[in-house]
Design a protein around this motif. Structure first.
Motif, PDB file in Angstrom:
ATOM      1  N   TYR A   1       0.824  -1.212   0.000  1.00 27.11           N
ATOM      2  CA  TYR A   1       0.000   0.000   0.000  1.00 27.11           C
ATOM      3  C   TYR A   1       0.857   1.261   0.000  1.00 27.11           C
ATOM      4  CZ  TYR A   1      -3.632   3.324   1.335  1.00 27.11           C
ATOM      5  OH  TYR A   1      -4.485   4.399   1.352  1.00 27.11           O
ATOM      6  N   VAL A   2       1.887   1.270   0.831  1.00 30.18           N
ATOM      7  CA  VAL A   2       2.745   2.453   0.931  1.00 30.18           C
ATOM      8  C   VAL A   2       3.460   2.733  -0.379  1.00 30.18           C
ATOM      9  CG1 VAL A   2       4.822   3.385   2.035  1.00 30.18           C
ATOM     10  CG2 VAL A   2       3.054   2.307   3.433  1.00 30.18           C
ATOM     11  N   ILE A   3       3.917   1.684  -1.063  1.00 32.47           N
ATOM     12  CA  ILE A   3       4.615   1.862  -2.339  1.00 32.47           C
ATOM     13  C   ILE A   3       3.737   2.620  -3.338  1.00 32.47           C
ATOM     14  CG2 ILE A   3       5.429   0.633  -4.410  1.00 32.47           C
ATOM     15  CD1 ILE A   3       6.561  -1.512  -2.529  1.00 32.47           C
ATOM     16  N   PHE A   4       2.488   2.206  -3.440  1.00 33.10           N
ATOM     17  CA  PHE A   4       1.617   2.791  -4.455  1.00 33.10           C
ATOM     18  C   PHE A   4       0.937   4.085  -4.001  1.00 33.10           C
ATOM     19  CE2 PHE A   4       2.040  -1.554  -5.986  1.00 33.10           C
ATOM     20  CZ  PHE A   4       2.279  -1.333  -7.330  1.00 33.10           C
ATOM     21  N   MET A   5       1.033   4.381  -2.703  1.00 35.51           N
ATOM     22  CA  MET A   5       0.464   5.632  -2.210  1.00 35.51           C
ATOM     23  C   MET A   5       1.539   6.568  -1.676  1.00 35.51           C
ATOM     24  SD  MET A   5      -2.736   5.527  -2.862  1.00 35.51           S
ATOM     25  CE  MET A   5      -3.399   6.846  -1.852  1.00 35.51           C
ATOM     26  N   TRP A   6       2.784   6.322  -2.041  1.00 34.15           N
ATOM     27  CA  TRP A   6       3.891   7.093  -1.485  1.00 34.15           C
ATOM     28  C   TRP A   6       3.751   8.589  -1.767  1.00 34.15           C
ATOM     29  CZ3 TRP A   6       7.467   6.833   2.053  1.00 34.15           C
ATOM     30  CH2 TRP A   6       8.529   7.733   2.039  1.00 34.15           C
ATOM     31  N   LYS A   7       3.560   8.941  -3.012  1.00 33.54           N
ATOM     32  CA  LYS A   7       3.488  10.355  -3.379  1.00 33.54           C
ATOM     33  C   LYS A   7       2.275  11.031  -2.759  1.00 33.54           C
ATOM     34  CE  LYS A   7       5.974  10.109  -7.783  1.00 33.54           C
ATOM     35  NZ  LYS A   7       5.880  10.329  -9.253  1.00 33.54           N
ATOM     36  N   GLU A   8       1.138  10.314  -2.756  1.00 29.01           N
ATOM     37  CA  GLU A   8      -0.108  10.915  -2.283  1.00 29.01           C
ATOM     38  C   GLU A   8      -0.143  11.086  -0.765  1.00 29.01           C
ATOM     39  OE1 GLU A   8       0.214   8.435  -4.294  1.00 29.01           O
ATOM     40  OE2 GLU A   8      -0.951   8.765  -6.127  1.00 29.01           O
ATOM     41  N   LEU A   9       0.422  10.134  -0.011  1.00 27.42           N
ATOM     42  CA  LEU A   9       0.238  10.150   1.438  1.00 27.42           C
ATOM     43  C   LEU A   9       1.512  10.196   2.260  1.00 27.42           C
ATOM     44  CD1 LEU A   9      -2.598   7.464   1.811  1.00 27.42           C
ATOM     45  CD2 LEU A   9      -2.853   9.951   1.791  1.00 27.42           C
ATOM     46  N   TYR A  10       2.560   9.510   1.834  1.00 27.70           N
ATOM     47  CA  TYR A  10       3.662   9.252   2.751  1.00 27.70           C
ATOM     48  C   TYR A  10       4.956  10.007   2.459  1.00 27.70           C
ATOM     49  CZ  TYR A  10       0.415   5.591   3.979  1.00 27.70           C
ATOM     50  OH  TYR A  10      -0.709   4.922   4.349  1.00 27.70           O
ATOM     51  N   ALA A  11       5.106  10.551   1.282  1.00 26.49           N
ATOM     52  CA  ALA A  11       6.332  11.286   0.975  1.00 26.49           C
ATOM     53  C   ALA A  11       6.517  12.472   1.916  1.00 26.49           C
ATOM     54  CB  ALA A  11       6.304  11.767  -0.481  1.00 26.49           C
ATOM     55  N   SER A  12       5.427  13.152   2.226  1.00 24.59           N
ATOM     56  CA  SER A  12       5.508  14.313   3.115  1.00 24.59           C
ATOM     57  C   SER A  12       5.245  13.960   4.573  1.00 24.59           C
ATOM     58  CB  SER A  12       4.502  15.387   2.668  1.00 24.59           C
ATOM     59  OG  SER A  12       3.193  14.866   2.625  1.00 24.59           O
ATOM     60  N   HIS A  13       4.720  12.760   4.821  1.00 24.13           N
ATOM     61  CA  HIS A  13       4.447  12.333   6.202  1.00 24.13           C
ATOM     62  C   HIS A  13       4.893  10.877   6.394  1.00 24.13           C
ATOM     63  CE1 HIS A  13       2.137  15.936   7.187  1.00 24.13           C
ATOM     64  NE2 HIS A  13       1.559  15.826   6.003  1.00 24.13           N
ATOM     65  N   PRO A  14       6.180  10.604   6.315  1.00 25.36           N
ATOM     66  CA  PRO A  14       6.654   9.218   6.445  1.00 25.36           C
ATOM     67  C   PRO A  14       6.363   8.608   7.806  1.00 25.36           C
ATOM     68  CG  PRO A  14       8.487  10.775   6.481  1.00 25.36           C
ATOM     69  CD  PRO A  14       7.282  11.552   6.067  1.00 25.36           C
ATOM     70  N   GLU A  15       6.140   9.441   8.797  1.00 28.60           N
ATOM     71  CA  GLU A  15       5.828   8.905  10.131  1.00 28.60           C
ATOM     72  C   GLU A  15       4.503   8.149  10.146  1.00 28.60           C
ATOM     73  OE1 GLU A  15       4.026  13.028   9.942  1.00 28.60           O
ATOM     74  OE2 GLU A  15       5.900  12.057   9.302  1.00 28.60           O
ATOM     75  N   ASP A  16       3.646   8.412   9.152  1.00 27.28           N
ATOM     76  CA  ASP A  16       2.343   7.747   9.088  1.00 27.28           C
ATOM     77  C   ASP A  16       2.432   6.335   8.529  1.00 27.28           C
ATOM     78  OD1 ASP A  16       1.067   9.906  10.167  1.00 27.28           O
ATOM     79  OD2 ASP A  16       0.424  10.753   8.253  1.00 27.28           O
ATOM     80  N   ILE A  17       3.606   5.931   8.082  1.00 28.43           N
ATOM     81  CA  ILE A  17       3.757   4.590   7.514  1.00 28.43           C
ATOM     82  C   ILE A  17       3.341   3.519   8.513  1.00 28.43           C
ATOM     83  CG2 ILE A  17       5.476   2.894   6.739  1.00 28.43           C
ATOM     84  CD1 ILE A  17       6.937   5.173   5.348  1.00 28.43           C
ATOM     85  N   ILE A  18       3.628   3.742   9.779  1.00 27.74           N
ATOM     86  CA  ILE A  18       3.316   2.723  10.791  1.00 27.74           C
ATOM     87  C   ILE A  18       1.870   2.799  11.285  1.00 27.74           C
ATOM     88  CG2 ILE A  18       5.713   2.640  11.562  1.00 27.74           C
ATOM     89  CD1 ILE A  18       4.833   4.264  14.031  1.00 27.74           C
ATOM     90  N   ALA A  19       1.123   3.798  10.862  1.00 23.04           N
ATOM     91  CA  ALA A  19      -0.238   4.004  11.381  1.00 23.04           C
ATOM     92  C   ALA A  19      -1.245   3.125  10.651  1.00 23.04           C
ATOM     93  CB  ALA A  19      -0.623   5.473  11.261  1.00 23.04           C
ATOM     94  N   ILE A  20      -1.093   1.805  10.794  1.00 16.88           N
ATOM     95  CA  ILE A  20      -1.971   0.889  10.065  1.00 16.88           C
ATOM     96  C   ILE A  20      -3.390   0.889  10.628  1.00 16.88           C
ATOM     97  CG2 ILE A  20      -0.046  -0.597   9.385  1.00 16.88           C
ATOM     98  CD1 ILE A  20      -0.931  -2.542  11.583  1.00 16.88           C
ATOM     99  N   TRP A  21      -3.572   1.415  11.846  1.00 12.80           N
ATOM    100  CA  TRP A  21      -4.921   1.470  12.422  1.00 12.80           C
ATOM    101  C   TRP A  21      -5.827   2.433  11.659  1.00 12.80           C
ATOM    102  CZ3 TRP A  21      -0.324   2.494  14.880  1.00 12.80           C
ATOM    103  CH2 TRP A  21       0.021   3.837  15.039  1.00 12.80           C
ATOM    104  N   HIS A  22      -5.249   3.285  10.836  1.00 12.34           N
ATOM    105  CA  HIS A  22      -6.054   4.172  10.006  1.00 12.34           C
ATOM    106  C   HIS A  22      -6.460   3.516   8.692  1.00 12.34           C
ATOM    107  CE1 HIS A  22      -4.037   7.757  12.228  1.00 12.34           C
ATOM    108  NE2 HIS A  22      -5.140   7.347  12.847  1.00 12.34           N
ATOM    109  N   GLY A  23      -6.072   2.257   8.509  1.00  9.07           N
ATOM    110  CA  GLY A  23      -6.336   1.568   7.255  1.00  9.07           C
ATOM    111  C   GLY A  23      -5.089   1.571   6.393  1.00  9.07           C
TER     112      GLY A  23
END
Length: 267
Positions: free
Chosen positions: A69-91
């Motif tokens: 999921y992170v690979i395909f959503m990197w630009k949209e969600l995680y590039a600017s907020h990498p700390e959210d990578i571990i937040a799997i409780w958000h889906g």
């Protein structure tokens, strides 16, 4: 402690929340584990074989699903907020990624314990469908993995309970309950495998490969309705993988049926 503080959360204890998303995933995994354990016992294997396996495959599956999921959503969600990578409780668990890493771990584990991989696959994979069906309800409580816009009359025409209809009103519109379509499809597929496929052929591996054919078909069509697909250019990644699953599943069934000679194991 607060019970049911909101639609997404089962219980809140101080600043710690237990979300329905996690509960649904764990309940599905527990069912798959118990069914697999029952089937392994009928095959004559020691119960601890699957007990030891369960923890490892859960961890590797969740890691794989998250990485995918992170690979395909990197630009949209995680590039600017990498700390959210571990937040799997958000889906944000892509089941197909979890299947890949889970299969790799399974090959290693059952080879180590000298158990035929196809025997193990037949015992385990049907239960995975129920785990996936439960997991989709986690998506419902997170209000994610929904489809395109529909009218209220369309949803009522499906004769759904009001709590489903009401919570398919997301971002100002009603949406296809694709979580429900896939959940029901997985349950039907589970029943077909254990009630029909299992009776038609006793050869080791047929149920395992039937999972990939059936799940590939269900996911391909449901994915086409979703609004949040992981994309590879203009293509929906889950549909690409689903087609691969279907082709590999059919090839595997043909191989097992015509080529592989083994001792048939009856449960």
């Amino acid at each position: 402690m607060k019970l049911f503080p909101n639609f997404h959360t089962l219980v809140s204890i101080g600043g710690f929340n237990i979300r329905y998303y996690a509960v649904c995933i764990l309940l599905g995994a527990l069912f798959a584990y118990q069914l697999g354990r029952y089937r392994f016992k009928k095959l004559g294997y020691a119960p601890n074989i699957l007990s030891d396996y369960f923890f490892g495959v859960m961890v590797t599956g969740i890691i794989g699903a998250r990485i995918w999921y992170v690979i395909f959503m990197w630009k949209e969600l995680y590039a600017s907020h990498p700390e959210d990578i571990i937040a799997i409780w958000h889906g944000g668990l892509a089941i197909q990624g979890g299947l890949f890493t889970g299969l790799i771990y399974s090959v290693y584990y059952f080879k180590k314990h000298q158990i035929d991989f196809f025997v193990a696959g037949d015992a385990i994979m049907p239960g995975v469908l129920i785990a996936q069906a439960c997991g989709r309800w986690g998506n419902f409580f997170n209000q994610e993995a929904f489809g395109g816009e529909v009218s209220l009359s369309f949803l009522k025409g499906l004769h759904l309970p009001s709590f489903i209809v009401n919570h398919m009103y997301i971002e100002g519109a009603y949406h296809h309950p694709t979580f429900l379509y896939e959940s029901v499809g997985n349950v039907i597929l589970f029943l077909l495998i254990i009630l029909v496929v299992k009776r038609i052929s006793k050869k080791n591996g047929i149920q395992f490969f039937s999972y990939f054919v059936g799940y590939g078909i269900v996911r391909f069509f449901v994915e086409g309705m979703r609004t949040d697909s992981l994309m590879l250019g203009s293509l929906r990644m889950a549909q690409i993988i689903s087609l691969i699953f279907i082709v590999c599943g059919i090839a595997g069934i043909l191989y097992i049926h015509f080529k592989r000679e083994d001792k048939q194991v009856d449960e």
